[in-house]
Design a protein around this motif. Structure first.
Motif, PDB file in Angstrom:
ATOM      1  N   ALA A   8      28.809   9.069  26.863  1.00  0.00           N
ATOM      2  CA  ALA A   8      29.847   8.298  26.176  1.00  0.00           C
ATOM      3  C   ALA A   8      29.949   8.720  24.714  1.00  0.00           C
ATOM      4  O   ALA A   8      31.048   8.859  24.171  1.00  0.00           O
ATOM      5  N   LYS A   9      28.802   8.958  24.080  1.00  0.00           N
ATOM      6  CA  LYS A   9      28.798   9.417  22.689  1.00  0.00           C
ATOM      7  C   LYS A   9      29.440  10.797  22.576  1.00  0.00           C
ATOM      8  O   LYS A   9      30.227  11.058  21.660  1.00  0.00           O
ATOM      9  N   ALA A  10      29.099  11.682  23.497  1.00  0.00           N
ATOM     10  CA  ALA A  10      29.682  13.027  23.482  1.00  0.00           C
ATOM     11  C   ALA A  10      31.200  12.954  23.634  1.00  0.00           C
ATOM     12  O   ALA A  10      31.938  13.661  22.933  1.00  0.00           O
ATOM     13  N   GLU A  11      31.675  12.103  24.518  1.00  0.00           N
ATOM     14  CA  GLU A  11      33.116  11.932  24.702  1.00  0.00           C
ATOM     15  C   GLU A  11      33.761  11.377  23.440  1.00  0.00           C
ATOM     16  O   GLU A  11      34.848  11.801  23.044  1.00  0.00           O
ATOM     17  N   PHE A  12      33.094  10.451  22.791  1.00  0.00           N
ATOM     18  CA  PHE A  12      33.599   9.886  21.534  1.00  0.00           C
ATOM     19  C   PHE A  12      33.758  10.988  20.484  1.00  0.00           C
ATOM     20  O   PHE A  12      34.787  11.091  19.819  1.00  0.00           O
ATOM     21  N   ARG A  14      34.022  14.196  21.017  1.00  0.00           N
ATOM     22  CA  ARG A  14      35.094  15.109  21.445  1.00  0.00           C
ATOM     23  C   ARG A  14      36.449  14.547  21.041  1.00  0.00           C
ATOM     24  O   ARG A  14      37.326  15.271  20.604  1.00  0.00           O
ATOM     25  N   MET A  15      36.614  13.235  21.197  1.00  0.00           N
ATOM     26  CA  MET A  15      37.871  12.599  20.816  1.00  0.00           C
ATOM     27  C   MET A  15      38.129  12.788  19.323  1.00  0.00           C
ATOM     28  O   MET A  15      39.255  12.981  18.899  1.00  0.00           O
ATOM     29  N   LEU A  16      37.088  12.768  18.519  1.00  0.00           N
ATOM     30  CA  LEU A  16      37.245  12.956  17.078  1.00  0.00           C
ATOM     31  C   LEU A  16      37.441  14.425  16.702  1.00  0.00           C
ATOM     32  O   LEU A  16      37.812  14.717  15.569  1.00  0.00           O
ATOM     33  N   GLY A  17      37.211  15.318  17.639  1.00  0.00           N
ATOM     34  CA  GLY A  17      37.154  16.747  17.351  1.00  0.00           C
ATOM     35  C   GLY A  17      38.479  17.444  17.141  1.00  0.00           C
ATOM     36  O   GLY A  17      38.701  18.526  17.682  1.00  0.00           O
ATOM     37  N   HIS A  18      39.366  16.868  16.354  1.00  0.00           N
ATOM     38  CA  HIS A  18      40.640  17.523  16.031  1.00  0.00           C
ATOM     39  C   HIS A  18      40.940  17.247  14.562  1.00  0.00           C
ATOM     40  O   HIS A  18      40.866  16.099  14.115  1.00  0.00           O
ATOM     41  N   PRO A  19      41.288  18.278  13.789  1.00  0.00           N
ATOM     42  CA  PRO A  19      41.509  18.090  12.347  1.00  0.00           C
ATOM     43  C   PRO A  19      42.577  17.045  12.020  1.00  0.00           C
ATOM     44  O   PRO A  19      42.424  16.287  11.063  1.00  0.00           O
ATOM     45  N   VAL A  20      43.647  16.986  12.791  1.00  0.00           N
ATOM     46  CA  VAL A  20      44.699  16.001  12.512  1.00  0.00           C
ATOM     47  C   VAL A  20      44.168  14.584  12.728  1.00  0.00           C
ATOM     48  O   VAL A  20      44.446  13.685  11.931  1.00  0.00           O
ATOM     49  N   ARG A  21      43.381  14.390  13.764  1.00  0.00           N
ATOM     50  CA  ARG A  21      42.823  13.057  14.017  1.00  0.00           C
ATOM     51  C   ARG A  21      41.891  12.629  12.887  1.00  0.00           C
ATOM     52  O   ARG A  21      41.938  11.483  12.430  1.00  0.00           O
ATOM     53  N   ILE A  22      41.065  13.547  12.427  1.00  0.00           N
ATOM     54  CA  ILE A  22      40.153  13.232  11.322  1.00  0.00           C
ATOM     55  C   ILE A  22      40.959  12.904  10.070  1.00  0.00           C
ATOM     56  O   ILE A  22      40.667  11.934   9.360  1.00  0.00           O
ATOM     57  N   ARG A  23      41.994  13.686   9.794  1.00  0.00           N
ATOM     58  CA  ARG A  23      42.825  13.433   8.599  1.00  0.00           C
ATOM     59  C   ARG A  23      43.495  12.063   8.689  1.00  0.00           C
ATOM     60  O   ARG A  23      43.561  11.329   7.703  1.00  0.00           O
ATOM     61  N   VAL A  24      44.012  11.705   9.861  1.00  0.00           N
ATOM     62  CA  VAL A  24      44.622  10.391  10.052  1.00  0.00           C
ATOM     63  C   VAL A  24      43.604   9.303   9.747  1.00  0.00           C
ATOM     64  O   VAL A  24      43.896   8.354   9.008  1.00  0.00           O
ATOM     65  N   LEU A  25      42.403   9.436  10.279  1.00  0.00           N
ATOM     66  CA  LEU A  25      41.370   8.422  10.057  1.00  0.00           C
ATOM     67  C   LEU A  25      41.011   8.331   8.575  1.00  0.00           C
ATOM     68  O   LEU A  25      40.808   7.233   8.048  1.00  0.00           O
ATOM     69  N   GLU A  26      40.938   9.473   7.897  1.00  0.00           N
ATOM     70  CA  GLU A  26      40.656   9.461   6.460  1.00  0.00           C
ATOM     71  C   GLU A  26      41.744   8.700   5.701  1.00  0.00           C
ATOM     72  O   GLU A  26      41.447   7.887   4.836  1.00  0.00           O
ATOM     73  N   LEU A  27      42.994   8.974   6.041  1.00  0.00           N
ATOM     74  CA  LEU A  27      44.102   8.306   5.363  1.00  0.00           C
ATOM     75  C   LEU A  27      44.121   6.806   5.644  1.00  0.00           C
ATOM     76  O   LEU A  27      44.450   6.007   4.756  1.00  0.00           O
ATOM     77  N   LEU A  28      43.773   6.427   6.847  1.00  0.00           N
ATOM     78  CA  LEU A  28      43.810   5.013   7.218  1.00  0.00           C
ATOM     79  C   LEU A  28      42.652   4.214   6.612  1.00  0.00           C
ATOM     80  O   LEU A  28      42.677   2.986   6.638  1.00  0.00           O
ATOM     81  N   GLN A  29      41.655   4.895   6.048  1.00  0.00           N
ATOM     82  CA  GLN A  29      40.561   4.188   5.372  1.00  0.00           C
ATOM     83  C   GLN A  29      41.082   3.351   4.207  1.00  0.00           C
ATOM     84  O   GLN A  29      40.497   2.337   3.842  1.00  0.00           O
ATOM     85  N   GLN A  51      51.218  12.898  19.241  1.00  0.00           N
ATOM     86  CA  GLN A  51      50.228  13.174  20.286  1.00  0.00           C
ATOM     87  C   GLN A  51      48.824  12.779  19.819  1.00  0.00           C
ATOM     88  O   GLN A  51      48.066  12.145  20.568  1.00  0.00           O
ATOM     89  N   GLN A  52      48.479  13.122  18.583  1.00  0.00           N
ATOM     90  CA  GLN A  52      47.136  12.819  18.072  1.00  0.00           C
ATOM     91  C   GLN A  52      46.968  11.313  17.847  1.00  0.00           C
ATOM     92  O   GLN A  52      45.896  10.751  18.105  1.00  0.00           O
ATOM     93  N   LEU A  53      48.030  10.639  17.392  1.00  0.00           N
ATOM     94  CA  LEU A  53      47.966   9.187  17.230  1.00  0.00           C
ATOM     95  C   LEU A  53      47.782   8.500  18.580  1.00  0.00           C
ATOM     96  O   LEU A  53      47.049   7.515  18.686  1.00  0.00           O
ATOM     97  N   ALA A  54      48.408   9.038  19.606  1.00  0.00           N
ATOM     98  CA  ALA A  54      48.268   8.464  20.949  1.00  0.00           C
ATOM     99  C   ALA A  54      46.824   8.569  21.430  1.00  0.00           C
ATOM    100  O   ALA A  54      46.289   7.628  22.036  1.00  0.00           O
ATOM    101  N   VAL A  55      46.167   9.689  21.157  1.00  0.00           N
ATOM    102  CA  VAL A  55      44.756   9.853  21.543  1.00  0.00           C
ATOM    103  C   VAL A  55      43.902   8.810  20.828  1.00  0.00           C
ATOM    104  O   VAL A  55      43.056   8.152  21.433  1.00  0.00           O
ATOM    105  N   LEU A  56      44.128   8.647  19.521  1.00  0.00           N
ATOM    106  CA  LEU A  56      43.355   7.673  18.752  1.00  0.00           C
ATOM    107  C   LEU A  56      43.633   6.247  19.224  1.00  0.00           C
ATOM    108  O   LEU A  56      42.721   5.424  19.296  1.00  0.00           O
ATOM    109  N   ARG A  57      44.875   5.956  19.559  1.00  0.00           N
ATOM    110  CA  ARG A  57      45.241   4.621  20.033  1.00  0.00           C
ATOM    111  C   ARG A  57      44.604   4.327  21.393  1.00  0.00           C
ATOM    112  O   ARG A  57      44.036   3.252  21.605  1.00  0.00           O
ATOM    113  N   ARG A  58      44.678   5.306  22.311  1.00  0.00           N
ATOM    114  CA  ARG A  58      44.071   5.121  23.645  1.00  0.00           C
ATOM    115  C   ARG A  58      42.569   4.908  23.553  1.00  0.00           C
ATOM    116  O   ARG A  58      41.986   4.169  24.343  1.00  0.00           O
ATOM    117  N   SER A  59      41.943   5.558  22.595  1.00  0.00           N
ATOM    118  CA  SER A  59      40.488   5.425  22.448  1.00  0.00           C
ATOM    119  C   SER A  59      40.111   4.075  21.844  1.00  0.00           C
ATOM    120  O   SER A  59      38.949   3.687  21.885  1.00  0.00           O
TER     121      SER A  59
END
Length: 112
Positions: A8-12, A14-29, A51-59
């Motif tokens: 489960a941790k590895a999957e988590f 992997r979900m974070l493993g995209h630069p756009v997703r990380i940037r979104v999370l940084e901005l939303l801080q 697409q990247q927001l959808a991944v973050l939302r689904r997670s």
């Protein structure tokens, strides 16, 4: 059969493993942001951001609320900000060690 915690941790991660997703999370801080603001700051194609927001939302790591035609995203909890801060600290230590190693290598090189 339940998924082992390490999987489960590895999957988590992997979900974070995209630069756009990380940037979104940084901005939303800094607080909730409408999609148009995220687009302006990240500078990717709208379809890619969507697409990247959808991944973050689904997670479940971000939530989205719609007011009229505006969709606003925010972090689902404060733990994400703590995780990103921990990543920055780890990277700082790793990069510091690499700089130290580079300095040692350069000092050990014979002069021409």
């Amino acid at each position: 059969m339940p998924v082992p915690l390490y999987e489960a941790k590895a999957e988590f991660f992997r979900m974070l493993g995209h630069p756009v997703r990380i940037r979104v999370l940084e901005l939303l801080q800094d607080g909730p942001k409408p999609v148009r603001e995220l687009l302006a700051k990240i500078e990717v194609e709208p379809s890619n951001l969507s697409q990247q927001l959808a991944v973050l939302r689904r997670s479940g790591i971000v939530t989205a609320t719609r007011t009229g035609s505006t969709v606003v995203y925010e972090l689902a909890g404060g733990d994400v900000a703590e995780l990103l801060a921990a990543a920055r600290r780890i990277l700082a230590v790793l990069w510091s060690g690499q700089r130290d190693l580079l300095g040692e290598l350069q000092a050990a090189e014979p002069s021409p």
